[in-house]
Scaffold this motif. Structure first.
Motif, PDB file in Angstrom:
ATOM      1  N   LYS A  78       0.841  -1.197   0.000  1.00 52.41           N
ATOM      2  CA  LYS A  78       0.000   0.000   0.000  1.00 52.41           C
ATOM      3  C   LYS A  78       0.876   1.248   0.000  1.00 52.41           C
ATOM      4  O   LYS A  78       1.950   1.268   0.605  1.00 52.41           O
ATOM      5  N   ILE A  79       0.402   2.297  -0.678  1.00 60.07           N
ATOM      6  CA  ILE A  79       1.079   3.591  -0.682  1.00 60.07           C
ATOM      7  C   ILE A  79       0.026   4.657  -0.438  1.00 60.07           C
ATOM      8  O   ILE A  79      -0.992   4.719  -1.146  1.00 60.07           O
ATOM      9  N   ALA A  80       0.222   5.487   0.564  1.00 59.29           N
ATOM     10  CA  ALA A  80      -0.718   6.561   0.881  1.00 59.29           C
ATOM     11  C   ALA A  80       0.051   7.847   1.127  1.00 59.29           C
ATOM     12  O   ALA A  80       1.136   7.826   1.733  1.00 59.29           O
ATOM     13  N   GLN A  81      -0.491   8.954   0.642  1.00 64.52           N
ATOM     14  CA  GLN A  81       0.091  10.270   0.932  1.00 64.52           C
ATOM     15  C   GLN A  81      -0.821  10.941   1.946  1.00 64.52           C
ATOM     16  O   GLN A  81      -1.816  11.565   1.604  1.00 64.52           O
ATOM     17  N   THR A  82      -0.470  10.786   3.228  1.00 64.00           N
ATOM     18  CA  THR A  82      -1.338  11.223   4.319  1.00 64.00           C
ATOM     19  C   THR A  82      -1.275  12.724   4.573  1.00 64.00           C
ATOM     20  O   THR A  82      -2.167  13.292   5.186  1.00 64.00           O
ATOM     21  N   GLU A  83      -0.180  13.350   4.173  1.00 65.43           N
ATOM     22  CA  GLU A  83      -0.025  14.804   4.261  1.00 65.43           C
ATOM     23  C   GLU A  83       0.572  15.273   2.940  1.00 65.43           C
ATOM     24  O   GLU A  83       1.045  14.468   2.137  1.00 65.43           O
ATOM     25  N   LYS A  84       0.590  16.567   2.733  1.00 60.07           N
ATOM     26  CA  LYS A  84       1.128  17.072   1.470  1.00 60.07           C
ATOM     27  C   LYS A  84       2.617  16.764   1.322  1.00 60.07           C
ATOM     28  O   LYS A  84       3.141  16.735   0.208  1.00 60.07           O
ATOM     29  N   ASP A  85       3.298  16.520   2.447  1.00 63.84           N
ATOM     30  CA  ASP A  85       4.738  16.232   2.399  1.00 63.84           C
ATOM     31  C   ASP A  85       5.079  14.935   3.126  1.00 63.84           C
ATOM     32  O   ASP A  85       6.196  14.755   3.607  1.00 63.84           O
ATOM     33  N   GLU A  86       4.102  13.997   3.228  1.00 66.24           N
ATOM     34  CA  GLU A  86       4.337  12.762   3.984  1.00 66.24           C
ATOM     35  C   GLU A  86       3.736  11.553   3.265  1.00 66.24           C
ATOM     36  O   GLU A  86       2.625  11.616   2.739  1.00 66.24           O
ATOM     37  N   LEU A  87       4.507  10.464   3.274  1.00 68.41           N
ATOM     38  CA  LEU A  87       4.050   9.200   2.694  1.00 68.41           C
ATOM     39  C   LEU A  87       4.000   8.122   3.762  1.00 68.41           C
ATOM     40  O   LEU A  87       4.793   8.154   4.717  1.00 68.41           O
ATOM     41  N   GLN A  88       3.077   7.171   3.585  1.00 70.42           N
ATOM     42  CA  GLN A  88       3.078   5.959   4.401  1.00 70.42           C
ATOM     43  C   GLN A  88       3.043   4.753   3.463  1.00 70.42           C
ATOM     44  O   GLN A  88       2.118   4.620   2.659  1.00 70.42           O
ATOM     45  N   LEU A  89       4.077   3.918   3.575  1.00 70.76           N
ATOM     46  CA  LEU A  89       4.166   2.710   2.767  1.00 70.76           C
ATOM     47  C   LEU A  89       3.936   1.505   3.659  1.00 70.76           C
ATOM     48  O   LEU A  89       4.578   1.383   4.713  1.00 70.76           O
ATOM     49  N   THR A  90       3.029   0.622   3.257  1.00 65.62           N
ATOM     50  CA  THR A  90       2.828  -0.630   3.975  1.00 65.62           C
ATOM     51  C   THR A  90       3.632  -1.704   3.255  1.00 65.62           C
ATOM     52  O   THR A  90       3.438  -1.927   2.051  1.00 65.62           O
ATOM     53  N   VAL A  91       4.546  -2.345   3.996  1.00 68.44           N
ATOM     54  CA  VAL A  91       5.445  -3.336   3.406  1.00 68.44           C
ATOM     55  C   VAL A  91       5.134  -4.706   4.001  1.00 68.44           C
ATOM     56  O   VAL A  91       5.138  -4.879   5.230  1.00 68.44           O
ATOM     57  N   LYS A  92       4.863  -5.661   3.117  1.00 68.79           N
ATOM     58  CA  LYS A  92       4.659  -7.033   3.563  1.00 68.79           C
ATOM     59  C   LYS A  92       6.008  -7.733   3.521  1.00 68.79           C
ATOM     60  O   LYS A  92       6.582  -7.953   2.454  1.00 68.79           O
ATOM     61  N   THR A  93       6.545  -8.068   4.678  1.00 68.54           N
ATOM     62  CA  THR A  93       7.903  -8.598   4.789  1.00 68.54           C
ATOM     63  C   THR A  93       7.935 -10.074   4.417  1.00 68.54           C
ATOM     64  O   THR A  93       6.887 -10.737   4.363  1.00 68.54           O
ATOM     65  N   PRO A  94       9.140 -10.622   4.178  1.00 73.27           N
ATOM     66  CA  PRO A  94       9.243 -12.043   3.840  1.00 73.27           C
ATOM     67  C   PRO A  94       8.635 -12.967   4.885  1.00 73.27           C
ATOM     68  O   PRO A  94       8.197 -14.076   4.562  1.00 73.27           O
ATOM     69  N   ASP A  95       8.614 -12.541   6.144  1.00 69.89           N
ATOM     70  CA  ASP A  95       8.002 -13.395   7.176  1.00 69.89           C
ATOM     71  C   ASP A  95       6.503 -13.076   7.369  1.00 69.89           C
ATOM     72  O   ASP A  95       5.924 -13.356   8.412  1.00 69.89           O
ATOM     73  N   ARG A  96       5.905 -12.434   6.329  1.00 69.88           N
ATOM     74  CA  ARG A  96       4.466 -12.185   6.239  1.00 69.88           C
ATOM     75  C   ARG A  96       3.926 -11.209   7.295  1.00 69.88           C
ATOM     76  O   ARG A  96       2.762 -11.278   7.695  1.00 69.88           O
ATOM     77  N   LYS A  97       4.772 -10.306   7.735  1.00 71.48           N
ATOM     78  CA  LYS A  97       4.310  -9.243   8.627  1.00 71.48           C
ATOM     79  C   LYS A  97       4.061  -7.983   7.799  1.00 71.48           C
ATOM     80  O   LYS A  97       4.750  -7.745   6.806  1.00 71.48           O
ATOM     81  N   ASN A  98       3.100  -7.187   8.222  1.00 73.81           N
ATOM     82  CA  ASN A  98       2.845  -5.899   7.578  1.00 73.81           C
ATOM     83  C   ASN A  98       3.437  -4.779   8.435  1.00 73.81           C
ATOM     84  O   ASN A  98       3.010  -4.589   9.583  1.00 73.81           O
ATOM     85  N   LEU A  99       4.414  -4.082   7.892  1.00 70.66           N
ATOM     86  CA  LEU A  99       5.055  -2.981   8.599  1.00 70.66           C
ATOM     87  C   LEU A  99       4.737  -1.669   7.891  1.00 70.66           C
ATOM     88  O   LEU A  99       4.691  -1.615   6.662  1.00 70.66           O
TER      89      LEU A  99
END
Length: 582
Positions: A26-47
């Protein structure tokens, strides 16, 4: 400490360990100068990876709490979703010790061909930016556009080649030999910490000062003024820290003074005041999130309490002016007895007057000395005596009234000073509830809302456990002081309070045990720390067993009297960690 190259190096190390090999889901731009990336790691965790180019608070960190996304994604966010959505994070790097992080992401294009693109975050204060690059290092787009009108050094616009400007000509410390560091110090006429921070990339004044402190050299002397042995030792210490950075040997921590975070670092902090404490954490992201969250809480509380502080400050200023005027008027009434003596002497010696005299000189039978009494020549001796007795009576009545008023003003000042101290102690929004209730109950602020309804109180006194296992409680405001002293404490428990200055009541629950000297010292330090004398070198503390205390009739909550007590001098510092709520 500053968000410098070493902080970034610790984050890059953490990101590589936790995010490399993960897919961007997932990629979200929560502020005009801020991003939040959701990364699914190899051990299947979402960070969740937060990247912010905010000019006042740039940061990169793995965070737990997310922000809501806007209903319509900005163009930059849509572009990243197209090119990076589902992409594999191949590597995360930092060029030298720059405040810059590169995320290389492998992604398939519309034709299904694999390609690599790079997302760069530059953490450089007001120059911070998030830039999206093609595989040949050309800018595709950025979260902030920087035309030539804003920067003559580098344009940040689509189609422009990307490069990191080196406008100050600093050297990469990771590649610097120890002998070169020694020569840099030998040639510098400014203090060693400033020499290191101004010469090497990514070295803030804070970390440079820490390295100088670790080396034990004089921080105020010019670097070239240090002895050769000191410069050799400092160069070796600096090189050793750089080796730890290169090896990823970090130990993230936050430094607290009281409950407020004052610094953070990728390495243990050794140069800090005695009343500070260092809290080690598992990751640099945890440090960044905790530091800015707690700083934000402190800042928010100050903003929330600003109106109450202003009210209390204005009332105190008004009361101090009123007290000054009352004391001056009260001093003027001290001459009342002079007029009484004039009247009595005129009644005794007035028969000597013939009429029309402007004064009478006679013997004052109270002192045996001669005295001259001014007279109104138009009045008789009896009329002059009556005038003096009237003036005496008026001043006497004024003195009696002013004595009461002055005492009431002093009590109000003492009450307001105690509330002011409570506002300094408040750490959470709920701590302000009882303070606001007290100001309302005693008429300092107007009541708003239906009568009889009170805000729910969730604030509780501070709870500490002494080194010897005694429970120690500290009131955050007058209501809690009253509760602790007259309901929580029993007769054999000990009570501590700063002498002659407003402060919290500290109660030590003995549980039938004998108090140790260490417990007395720690309780005294708490009473000093949570008082108006917090910034003094030492504070005198009164302490007494609870059974010796009595309430003051008609006084504000938390005000007590005692006739037998002990005293000690305490250094205001927080020696203990607050106990966790069960």
């Amino acid at each position: 400490m500053a968000f410098d190259g070493i902080t970034v190096a610790a984050l890059v190390r953490e990101f590589n360990d936790r995010l490399t090999g993960g897919h961007i889901s997932k990629i979200a731009q929560t502020e005009k100068d801020e991003l939040q990336l959701t990364v699914k790691t190899p051990d299947r965790k979402n960070l969740r990876l937060t990247l912010s180019a905010n000019a006042s608070l740039p940061l990169a960190a793995i965070t737990e709490d997310g922000k809501p996304s806007p209903l319509t994604a900005p163009n930059f966010c849509m572009l990243l979703r197209k090119h990076l959505g589902g992409g594999l994070i191949k590597s995360i790097t930092q060029p030298g010790l720059e405040r810059c992080i590169r995320f290389d992401v492998e992604h398939r294009d519309e034709m299904g061909d694999l390609g690599t693109k790079t997302l760069v975050i530059e953490l450089m204060g007001k120059y911070s930016n998030i830039i999206f690059l093609s595989d040949d290092n050309v800018i595709i787009d950025s979260i902030k556009h920087v035309p030539v009108s804003l920067s003559s050094v580098r344009e940040v616009l689509p189609g422009r080649p990307y490069f990191l400007p080196n406008t100050v000509g600093k050297t990469d410390p990771l590649k610097e030999a120890e002998e070169n560091i020694f020569h840099v110090l030998s040639a510098s006429n400014v203090p060693a910490a400033k020499t290191l921070s101004s010469t090497y990339t990514g070295i803030s004044q804070s970390i440079a000062s820490e390295i100088v402190h670790l080396s034990g050299v004089d921080a105020d002397l010019p670097a070239s003024g240090l002895s050769e042995a000191a410069r050799v030792h400092l160069a070796h210490s600096f090189r050793r820290v750089m080796e730890d950075v290169a090896a990823g040997a970090f130990a993230p921590c936050v430094l607290y003074q009281g409950e407020e975070p004052v610094e953070y670092s990728a390495f243990p902090i050794t140069r800090f005041p005695e009343d500070s404490r260092m809290v080690s954490m598992a990751s640099m992201s945890s440090v960044i999130v905790t530091y800015y969250r707690d700083r934000d809480v402190t800042s928010r509380i100050r903003q929330k309490s600003a109106d109450l502080r202003k009210i209390v400050t204005n009332l105190l200023e008004k009361d101090y002016k009123k007290l000054d005027l009352q004391e001056k008027q009260l001093a003027d009434t001290d001459k009342k007895d002079k007029y009484r003596v004039y009247g009595e002497l005129l009644n005794t010696y007035g028969y000597e007057l013939q009429g029309g005299e402007k004064s009478l000189t006679c013997t004052n039978y109270y002192t045996g000395e001669e005295i001259t009494i001014p007279l109104d020549s138009q009045k008789t001796a009896q009329e002059n005596a009556r005038k003096f007795f009237d003036r005496y009576g008026k001043l006497k009545r004024t003195q009696e009234a002013l004595s009461v008023q002055t005492a009431e003003t002093r009590q109000e000042i003492e009450h307001l000073e105690s509330i002011s101290t409570s506002l300094e102690i408040a750490l959470k929004e709920e701590d302000l509830t009882q303070i606001r209730q007290e100001l309302t109950e005693y008429g300092f602020i107007r009541h708003h809302g239906p009568r009889g309804r009170k805000e729910k109180v969730t604030s509780r006194p501070f709870h500490y456990i002494s080194s010897d296992g005694f429970d120690m409680y500290v009131g955050k405001n007058n209501y809690q002081n009253e509760e602790l002293t007259f309901k929580t404490a029993s007769g054999n428990d000990w009570w501590f309070h700063s002498k002659k200055v407003p402060g919290s009541h500290v109660i030590v629950k003995t549980g039938g045990r004998e108090m140790t000297d260490r417990a007395f010292e720690e309780a005294g330090a708490l009473a000093a720390y949570y008082s108006k004398g917090r910034n003094a070198d030492k504070v005198e503390i009164d302490y007494v067993q609870r059974r010796e205390l009595r309430k003051v009739a008609g006084a504000a909550p938390g005000f007590v009297i005692y006739h037998t007590n002990y005293s000690l001098m305490a250094v205001p510092k927080l020696l203990l960690r607050e106990a966790e709520e069960k």
